[in-house]
Design an enzyme around this catalytic site. Structure first.
Site, short mmCIF file in Angstrom:
data_model
loop_
_atom_site.label_atom_id
_atom_site.label_comp_id
_atom_site.label_asym_id
_atom_site.label_seq_id
_atom_site.Cartn_x
_atom_site.Cartn_y
_atom_site.Cartn_z
N HIS A 1 -1.61 -19.76 -11.83
CA HIS A 1 -2.87 -19.07 -11.34
C HIS A 1 -3.48 -19.52 -10.30
CE1 HIS A 1 -3.14 -17.81 -15.35
NE2 HIS A 1 -3.69 -16.59 -14.90
N GLU B 1 1.36 -8.34 -23.28
CA GLU B 1 2.08 -9.38 -22.55
C GLU B 1 2.71 -10.25 -23.58
OE1 GLU B 1 -1.26 -11.42 -20.58
OE2 GLU B 1 -2.66 -10.88 -22.05
N ASP C 1 2.94 -13.20 -18.27
CA ASP C 1 3.17 -13.73 -19.56
C ASP C 1 4.36 -13.08 -20.35
OD1 ASP C 1 1.49 -15.90 -19.67
OD2 ASP C 1 -0.35 -14.73 -19.92
N CYS D 1 -0.33 -4.96 -14.78
CA CYS D 1 -1.24 -6.14 -14.01
C CYS D 1 -0.55 -7.31 -13.68
CB CYS D 1 -2.59 -6.27 -14.42
SG CYS D 1 -2.48 -6.83 -16.03
C1 PEP Z 1 -0.20 -11.39 -16.98
O1 PEP Z 1 -0.04 -12.17 -18.05
O2 PEP Z 1 0.80 -10.62 -16.42
C2 PEP Z 1 -1.44 -11.22 -16.48
C3 PEP Z 1 -2.02 -10.32 -15.58
O3 PEP Z 1 -2.64 -12.08 -16.89
P1 PEP Z 1 -2.57 -13.58 -16.54
O4 PEP Z 1 -1.80 -13.74 -15.19
O5 PEP Z 1 -4.07 -13.77 -15.83
O6 PEP Z 1 -2.23 -14.58 -17.56
MG MG Z 2 -1.49 -13.17 -18.96
#
Ligand code: PEP
Ligand code: MG
Length: 571
Positions: free
Chosen positions: A189, A431, A455, A502
């Protein structure tokens, strides 16, 4: 000049002095003191220095980060002025003839243990405040420098072992030109935040905090994932040239800001942005985002010491919906857990936080948190084109349970006379592999899918997205991942629904031709990747990419896939 290879986490080049964000050594020994008056004086001097420092930090935070962040430091100042803490420390120095460090630590630890054991959220938070201010006073007693990222007032490159998302959120974009970390991967993140803040970053260097000293001149090459320490003047010159080229390229892409995203044979797709806070909207608009494909609402809950109220959340969601002026905004409900912690929830430590009590699992259990968020969202829905999505859905039962709670909150609000939009699409993140495999069944009940490859790849390959030692397994172009993506897109289309993505893969130059060929409808990425992706798609033929996608699904390795994409697109 020393050179480190890491993982390119956020594009661009930064050249500045190093600022190490590492925990200082606050160890000391218990000592007997003869002159206790003098020792108490030393304690008071450290206390005063800490107060001065905190007042400055609070004032700076007020200007740069807003009142809620400043309130944290105000609380710390109150602790330092509290006689219930200060007097017992003085008494201890005088009655036990011990050094100030020892008296401070013993007294503070006693309060921390006492507060932590209380069954009261407010008192538990005070324990965290005492722990924090104790460190600050100790640092002054020991004469060691404690780092205050919010006080940075010159251009720097942050060097850290890792940056938590809340550390990253506190960095001042005007001074922090780049960062580099020992650990982390492209989808950790901190890397995602760096992209949304448009700060060049290299993560996973393994040894940056060892190899770089405060004040070293550092080049962060976020395009190649390289870090240069104390470069020669020639190298600096060369990097300035590379940066100029990159800026020129960006200016070329910028011409597409008001264009639609259309392939060379006329197929339209939507390019949306991933955001973490309403502040990121500026970047979305400047980069020509056609919507918000993922609003990670958890950042509203982080970097503070209590839950955001329904009203605070309502204001944030309303701001985003209004800011997007009727364009779609996909808001993801709280996805806490994994590398996104909420200390004030006081959840027990888990052995496998990425596989644990997180996201929708937590929301279905701690329903008051979930219901507050849903109410805020429903109330905000009339200000734009809201779509709600649930994270980490593993079973249809979870989706149904979450939807039932949403429906209940809608009914309650309506009976209270509140207006709620009639047309809120409800979707899920895909995911978790079980959901991808069962996508045909989910597609009958949801309005849309958004594939969370960050994920999905980690769970499919059993490779921690934060761990640079297994980053070789993090393979978005593996035929296994591509087959799962295809299953999800086809399942959505069979039911007349749309499928987006996403995860970071959606903005990846090698993946984009394949995703276009697989029929992805919406690509949601860091705002800074949108114009480049739009330019790339305008040069690709959908029909040709469909052929390519079909071929690669039958390939055996990632390398074969990459080569096929390169050949087909002349990359
Ligand atoms: C993902 O897991 O691809 C996602 C967009 O969520 P995050 O990166 O916040 O886990
Ligand atoms: Mg995720």
């Amino acid at each position: 000049m020393t050179f480190l290879q890491g993982i390119a986490a956020s594009n661009g080049i930064a050249i500045a002095k190093a600022y190490k964000l590492v925990e200082p050594d606050l160890s000391f020994e218990k000592k007997t003191v003869e002159n206790t008056e003098e020792e108490a004086g030393r304690f008071h001097a450290a206390l005063e220095k800490s107060k001065d420092e905190l007042s400055q930090i609070r004032d700076r935070a007020m200007v740069d980060l807003g009142a809620d962040k400043a309130a944290i430091f105000e609380a710390h100042l109150l602790v330092l002025s509290d006689p219930e803490l200060v007097t017992p420390i003085e008494d201890k120095i005088k009655s036990e003839n011990v050094n100030a460090e020892h008296a401070l630590k013993e007294t503070a630890d006693m309060f921390i243990t006492m507060f932590e054991q209380m069954d009261n959220e407010y008192m538990k938070e005070r324990a965290a405040d005492i722990r924090d201010v104790t460190k600050r006073v100790l640092s002054h007693l020991l004469g060691v420098h404690i780092v205050n990222p919010s006080m940075i007032a010159e251009e720097v490159i942050i060097i850290a072992e890792d940056l938590t998302p809340s550390d990253t959120a506190q960095l001042n974009r005007n001074f922090v030109k780049g960062f580099t970390t020992d650990i982390g991967g492209r989808t950790s993140h901190s890397a995602i935040m760096a992209r949304s803040m448009e700060i060049p970053a290299v993560v996973g260097t393994k040894t940056a905090t060892e190899d770089i000293q405060n004040g070293d001149l550092v080049i962060v090459d976020g395009l190649k994932g390289e870090v240069h320490i104390n470069p020669t003047p020639e190298a600096v010159e060369e990097y300035r040239r590379v940066n100029d080229q990159y800026e020129a390229q960006k200016a070329e892409w910028a011409k597409l800001v008001n264009e639609k995203t259309v392939s060379s044979d006329g197929h339209h797709v939507e390019l949306a942005a991933n955001i973490g806070t309403p502040k990121d909207l500026k970047g979305v608009v400047e980069n020509g985002g056609e919507g918000v494909g993922l609003y990670r609402t958890e950042f509203l809950y982080m970097g503070r010491d209590q839950m955001p109220t329904e009203e605070e959340q309502f204001e944030a969601y309303k701001a985003v919906l209004e800011g997007m002026e009727g364009k779609p905004v996909v808001v993801r409900t709280l996805d806490i857990g994994g590398d996104k912690e909420l200390p004030y929830l006081n959840l027990p430590k888990e052995l496998n936080p990425f596989l644990g009590f997180r996201a929708i699992r937590l929301c279905l259990e701690e329903q008051s948190i979930f219901r507050t968020q849903l109410r805020a969202l429903l109330r905000a829905s009339i200000y734009g084109n809201l779509k709600i999505m649930f994270p980490m859905i593993a079973t249809l039962d979870e989706f149904r349970a979450a939807k039932a709670i949403l429906d209940e909150e809608r009914t309650k609000l309506e009976s209270e006379g509140q207006q709620v939009s009639e047309k809120i699409e409800l979707g899920i993140m895909v995911e978790i592999p079980s959901t991808a495999v069962l996508a045909d069944q989910f597609a009958k009940e949801v309005d849309f899918f958004s594939i969370g490859t960050n994920d999905l790849i980690q769970y499919t390959m059993a490779a921690d997205r934060m761990n640079e030692r297994v980053s070789y397994l993090y393979q978005p172009y593996s035929p296994s991942i591509l087959r799962l993506v295809k299953m999800v897109i086809d399942a959505a289309h069979a039911e007349g629904k749309w499928a987006g993505m996403c995860g970071e893969m959606a903005g990846d130059e090698t993946a984009i031709p394949l995703l276009l060929g697989l029929g992805l409808d919406e690509f949601s990425m860091s705002a800074t990747s949108i114009l480049k992706a739009r330019s790339q798609i305008s040069k690709l033929g959908k029909a040709q990419m469909e052929k390519l996608a079909k071929e690669v699904l039958n390939m055996r390795t990632t390398e074969e896939v990459i080569n096929a994409v390169k050949k087909a697109t002349q990359m």
